[in-house]
Enzyme design. Structure first.
Site, PDB file in Angstrom:
ATOM      1  N   CYS A  73       0.728  -1.143  -0.047  1.00 55.63           N
ATOM      2  CA  CYS A  73       0.162  -0.071  -0.175  1.00 55.63           C
ATOM      3  C   CYS A  73       0.942   1.229  -0.243  1.00 55.63           C
ATOM      4  CB  CYS A  73      -0.839  -0.046   1.301  1.00 55.63           C
ATOM      5  SG  CYS A  73       0.154   0.025   2.880  1.00 55.63           S
ATOM      6  N   GLU A 111      -7.013  -6.172  -2.003  1.00 56.20           N
ATOM      7  CA  GLU A 111      -6.898  -5.219  -0.871  1.00 56.20           C
ATOM      8  C   GLU A 111      -5.940  -4.384  -0.900  1.00 56.20           C
ATOM      9  OE1 GLU A 111      -5.907  -4.684   3.546  1.00 56.20           O
ATOM     10  OE2 GLU A 111      -4.841  -5.969   2.146  1.00 56.20           O
ATOM     11  N   ARG A 155      -9.989  -0.365  11.083  1.00 57.02           N
ATOM     12  CA  ARG A 155      -9.115  -0.516   9.855  1.00 57.02           C
ATOM     13  C   ARG A 155      -9.893  -0.524   8.627  1.00 57.02           C
ATOM     14  NH1 ARG A 155      -3.829  -2.618   9.965  1.00 57.02           N
ATOM     15  NH2 ARG A 155      -3.129  -3.601   8.257  1.00 57.02           N
ATOM     16  N   ARG A 157     -10.394  -0.493   4.568  1.00 54.07           N
ATOM     17  CA  ARG A 157      -9.508  -0.966   3.442  1.00 54.07           C
ATOM     18  C   ARG A 157     -10.447  -0.739   2.292  1.00 54.07           C
ATOM     19  NH1 ARG A 157      -5.696  -0.142   6.287  1.00 54.07           N
ATOM     20  NH2 ARG A 157      -3.857  -1.262   6.519  1.00 54.07           N
TER      21      ARG A 157
HETATM   22  C1  SAM Z   1      -0.180  -5.490   2.738  1.00 53.00           C
HETATM   23  S1  SAM Z   1       0.848  -6.796   2.978  1.00 53.00           S
HETATM   24  C2  SAM Z   1      -0.205  -8.108   2.497  1.00 53.00           C
HETATM   25  C3  SAM Z   1      -0.286  -9.041   3.727  1.00 53.00           C
HETATM   26  C4  SAM Z   1      -1.181 -10.163   3.791  1.00 53.00           C
HETATM   27  N1  SAM Z   1      -2.295  -9.772   2.944  1.00 53.00           N
HETATM   28  C5  SAM Z   1      -1.341 -10.597   4.975  1.00 53.00           C
HETATM   29  O1  SAM Z   1      -2.785 -10.988   5.301  1.00 53.00           O
HETATM   30  O2  SAM Z   1      -0.564 -10.856   5.788  1.00 53.00           O
HETATM   31  C6  SAM Z   1       1.976  -6.742   1.430  1.00 53.00           C
HETATM   32  C7  SAM Z   1       3.152  -7.735   1.527  1.00 53.00           C
HETATM   33  O3  SAM Z   1       3.827  -7.645   0.303  1.00 53.00           O
HETATM   34  C8  SAM Z   1       5.156  -7.794   0.404  1.00 53.00           C
HETATM   35  N2  SAM Z   1       5.866  -7.535  -0.761  1.00 53.00           N
HETATM   36  C9  SAM Z   1       6.237  -6.445  -1.015  1.00 53.00           C
HETATM   37  N3  SAM Z   1       7.003  -6.085  -2.369  1.00 53.00           N
HETATM   38  C10 SAM Z   1       6.817  -7.673  -2.755  1.00 53.00           C
HETATM   39  C11 SAM Z   1       7.422  -8.269  -4.028  1.00 53.00           C
HETATM   40  N4  SAM Z   1       8.091  -7.491  -4.890  1.00 53.00           N
HETATM   41  N5  SAM Z   1       7.166  -9.471  -4.142  1.00 53.00           N
HETATM   42  C12 SAM Z   1       6.345 -10.305  -3.262  1.00 53.00           C
HETATM   43  N6  SAM Z   1       6.098  -9.750  -1.954  1.00 53.00           N
HETATM   44  C13 SAM Z   1       6.175  -8.250  -2.007  1.00 53.00           C
HETATM   45  C14 SAM Z   1       5.358  -7.545   1.639  1.00 53.00           C
HETATM   46  O4  SAM Z   1       6.548  -8.268   2.289  1.00 53.00           O
HETATM   47  C15 SAM Z   1       4.084  -7.503   2.428  1.00 53.00           C
HETATM   48  O5  SAM Z   1       4.049  -8.789   3.148  1.00 53.00           O
END
Ligand code: SAM
Length: 313
Positions: A73, A111, A155, A157
């Site tokens: 995000c 999301e 929260r 979203r």
């Molecule tokens: C908003 S969180 C999503 C969390 C998930 N929906 C949960 O319930 O735990 C975004 C996630 O994207 C991951 N992320 C960021 N850049 C990424 C990439 N290039 N490839 C894979 N994952 C990535 C981060 O590590 C983070 O855990």
């Protein structure tokens, strides 16, 4: 046999995964760039997520019915720099598009932060929806609040639901009521979670709460407010921004509970890793309610047009 198969992109610790397994979903692919989140995911679901999504070739992802993605995000958040698609991380959305294009699943649920809706006067969301609609999806979006889905956490979203069926009809779930903090807070809390007497005294001098238990929230300008629920957990927030009764931090277990993770979720990471993971997660109860309605629509449309391809919902 699974009711449906799914992929969990940017999986974190699996908020979507928790929701999907309630309805008989089976995960066939997950990815997250964060090593500790991958370790926690493996420990809890027995699936080792792949790493960086930009290194994933969509062709290598097995067939699946449903795609979930809580894409990062930062580019859209008011806490970020508001660069949106100009920020390199914003382009991770395009990885979702290429993955959807390859498999064209029946359903996706995405999301992101609430601010996505108003970002760049709505243009960012419009281009996101346009890109999804160009793939042949009918999309629905709404800002939902975890507070309305049995969790004492404010929260909000943006949720985007898409059906590979232009006749799809979908209503977001109605509010289902708030949970109480009593069901979240641990009774026996380790001393390491308590703030110093100095910090606690300063908080007490600055604020009198109408709620006990209550979660005290200090904003960036130092203003303190308190509520019988938590403000949104945040991965990168300062250490003391949320305090139970002005005296202690939330424990990692309490943070997971605030996101709807069951106590059967095993904590294998350090406190700070788990705080970050919980702060990033999608509220399980909220996306469960959305998924339930979306699966009903899939069932309804599969009865009316016999269009289901493989696994049956
Ligand atoms: C908003 S969180 C999503 C969390 C998930 N929906 C949960 O319930 O735990 C975004 C996630 O994207 C991951 N992320 C960021 N850049 C990424 C990439 N290039 N490839 C894979 N994952 C990535 C981060 O590590 C983070 O855990």
């Amino acid at each position: 046999m699974a009711e449906f198969t799914f992929v969990d992109l940017f999986c974190g610790i699996g908020g979507f995964h928790q929701a999907a397994i309630k309805f008989g979903g089976e995960c066939v692919f997950a990815c997250d760039i964060d090593e500790s989140a991958r370790a926690a995911y493996y420990a809890n679901y027995g699936i080792m997520p792949e790493g960086d999504i930009t290194k994933t070739n969509p062709v290598d992802i097995p067939h699946y019915d449903v795609l979930f993605a809580g894409f990062p995000c930062q580019p859209f958040s008011i806490m970020g720099n508001r660069l949106g698609f100009n920020d390199m991380r914003g382009t991770l959305f395009f990885n979702i598009i290429t993955i959807l294009k390859e498999n064209q699943p029946k359903l996706f649920i995405l999301e992101n932060v609430k601010q996505l809706v108003g970002h760049n006067n709505g243009k960012t969301l419009r281009s996101i929806l346009g890109a999804l609609e160009n793939l042949g999806y009918k999309t629905f979006h709404k800002v939902l609040n975890a507070l309305d889905f049995g969790l004492p956490q404010k929260r909000e979203r943006t949720i985007i639901v898409g059906f590979d069926n232009l006749n799809a009809d979908f209503c977001f779930p109605a509010p289902q009521g708030r949970g109480s903090l009593d069901g979240i807070l641990e009774k026996d809390v380790d001393a390491k979670h308590f703030v110093s007497d100095h910090i606690s005294r300063k908080r007490m001098q600055a604020h009198k709460s109408a709620f006990s238990p209550g979660i005290w929230h200090e904003n960036k300008s130092g203003h303190i407010s308190s509520y019988p629920f938590s403000c949104a957990l945040r991965a990168g927030a300062s250490y003391n921004y949320l305090l139970v009764d002005g005296r202690r931090r939330l424990t990692p277990r309490e943070m997971l509970r605030l996101q709807g993770f069951p106590d059967s979720f095993e904590i294998i990471c350090t406190d700070s890793q788990t705080r970050k993971q919980a702060g990033n997660a999608v509220p399980v109860n909220m996306v469960s309610a959305v998924l339930k309605e979306a699966l009903k629509e899939l069932q309804r449309s599969s009865k009316t047009n016999g269009k289901l391809k493989q696994a049956s919902l």
